[in-house]
Motif scaffolding. Sequence first.
Motif, mmCIF file in Angstrom:
data_model
loop_
_atom_site.group_PDB
_atom_site.id
_atom_site.type_symbol
_atom_site.label_atom_id
_atom_site.label_comp_id
_atom_site.label_asym_id
_atom_site.label_seq_id
_atom_site.Cartn_x
_atom_site.Cartn_y
_atom_site.Cartn_z
ATOM 1 N N UNK B 254 0.838 -1.201 0.000
ATOM 2 C CA UNK B 254 0.000 0.000 0.000
ATOM 3 C C UNK B 254 0.873 1.251 0.000
ATOM 4 N N UNK B 255 2.049 1.149 0.634
ATOM 5 C CA UNK B 255 2.965 2.280 0.623
ATOM 6 C C UNK B 255 3.533 2.514 -0.785
ATOM 7 N N UNK B 256 3.817 1.424 -1.503
ATOM 8 C CA UNK B 256 4.316 1.548 -2.874
ATOM 9 C C UNK B 256 3.233 2.163 -3.770
ATOM 10 N N UNK B 257 1.996 1.802 -3.497
ATOM 11 C CA UNK B 257 0.898 2.388 -4.276
ATOM 12 C C UNK B 257 0.761 3.892 -4.041
ATOM 13 N N UNK B 258 1.054 4.319 -2.824
ATOM 14 C CA UNK B 258 1.048 5.759 -2.556
ATOM 15 C C UNK B 258 2.116 6.470 -3.393
ATOM 16 N N UNK B 259 3.312 5.876 -3.421
ATOM 17 C CA UNK B 259 4.381 6.475 -4.235
ATOM 18 C C UNK B 259 3.988 6.489 -5.711
ATOM 19 N N UNK B 260 3.451 5.354 -6.152
ATOM 20 C CA UNK B 260 3.028 5.238 -7.552
ATOM 21 C C UNK B 260 2.006 6.323 -7.892
#
Lengths: 290, 290
Positions: B254-260
């Motif tokens: 979910x953190x990677x999705x925020x960056x994305x």
Amino acid sequence: MELKSKSSENIGIVGLGLIGGSLGIDLQRMGHSVYGLVHRESTAQRAKERGLAQIISTNPNILRHCSVIILALPLAELLNPSPILVEALPLDAVITDVGSVKNPILNTWKQLHPYFVASHPMAGTHQSGVEAGVKDLFKGKPWIATPEEKTNPKAIETIKQLAISIGAQWITAKADIHDQAVALISHLPVLISANLLKIIAEEKDPKTLRLAKSLASTGFSDTTRIGGGNPDLGLSIMKSNTQSILELIKLYKSSLEELESKIILKEWEALKEELENSKEIRKNFLNKQV
Amino acid sequence: MELKSKSSENIGIVGLGLIGGSLGIDLQRMGHSVYGLVHRESTAQRAKERGLAQIISTNPNILRHCSVIILALPLAELLNPSPILVEALPLDAVITDVGSVKNPILNTWKQLHPYFVASHPMAGTHQSGVEAGVKDLFKGKPWIATPEEKTNPKAIETIKQLAISIGAQWITAKADIHDQAVALISHLPVLISANLLKIIAEEKDPKTLRLAKSLASTGFSDTTRIGGGNPDLGLSIMKSNTQSILELIKLYKSSLEELESKIILKEWEALKEELENSKEIRKNFLNKQV
């Protein structure tokens, strides 16, 4: 204008940080006259003390003497160059850059100068600033140029000879192949590594966090090194190689979900195979003999 | 049975790989008599040549002479110990292990032996096997024990003195805090790093792959080091610390999705802030002075 070529050139370097400063040191040793252009008077002073170029100034007019000019500037400045700088570049000089993303730079610069050669010398990026330049930084390292059909062959040859003369390994590739390749081995890893650090900040239990901190060692340090690097560089990369990076994030996420599902379903044999493959890929990828 | 204690002990080490072999070297230098138990005759032979213990055998009965026994076995063997080994452990000896996941080991072993102390000496894991042991491997490194209320205090003290005597830094923590902390700084990073290598294998364009390979350098090498490590160790970790790891994968995604999403929406200021935070977290986390 016709392109001139001499064995000992007047070479201009714009920016005397890690890349520019190191180039200045090496190119002077090769017998060239090096002209360094910097932003600030204090940088000029320090660059003179360090001997990064013979002539160092904050005045773009010094570039008028140069037959080859290397734009050793941060990505953001390469993509949005100052008009005064562009104006100062002699029309018969060969111009190259050192940016780590090539498509947008090529698209910008081919409109600005007839003898522009897009290039990317690969070298460490931990250090920066006027103190960072060292000799032999490029020895044995790849120097990738991304010429187009229309790029002047003599201009390419000039940059090639310059790169080879300081020990770099000359490689040419299409700009989009370059950008995809560096997204794979460098830009995606930056994000993946930065995200690991983001997770740390999300750990709410102070006992776990304290213990994690006292246990963090070389494994953690290595895996997070590039994610904890220069934020400005990271940002320029994400801004300028957006499409390649977004495609890889998508791949990365779905691949991570496959691993996750193997763990959830306790498909241990399949997971072991994945880990064995990863080990094999790394060995093969870092073995430059093949 | 009553627990005995002497300043110079007969110490048994089960397994003479990186951890066991290094312990054997250090503990002999501290004046102890070290008994090494190994699986194979050929390993016993080589361990004797290397001087990893005074007495080395494939016969578990040698452990009958020991007052302290260190189970320096792979995680899988610690979680599913051979009945012959368990049978050979004297009931009045102090037993410890070296496994990198503590909850399941503690749950297994507290039923098998009255003086078991769960512990985890942190040390490099690149090397393995009978050739890997070196002196001073534990010097300055954390040695975490995860005792419960019921763990015998004298047994804990015995392992503590042993760890301190070879230069390790003694830390105690609850087993689930330990497992969560190592998931954060070691087990999740293994998976994240292995997945980067998996992405490489999914690149289908041979030109991009060839260029990526010639450009892969220290950044790529560092970020993928632990993901390209020992698949058996990786698998045992995933098998035994499953819950903590799965929770972190969820967070990571979910953190990677925020960056994305910040990249997709071109929220560059917010992305720069994330990269600055990551840099700060790493600096703070690797600064052991605080």
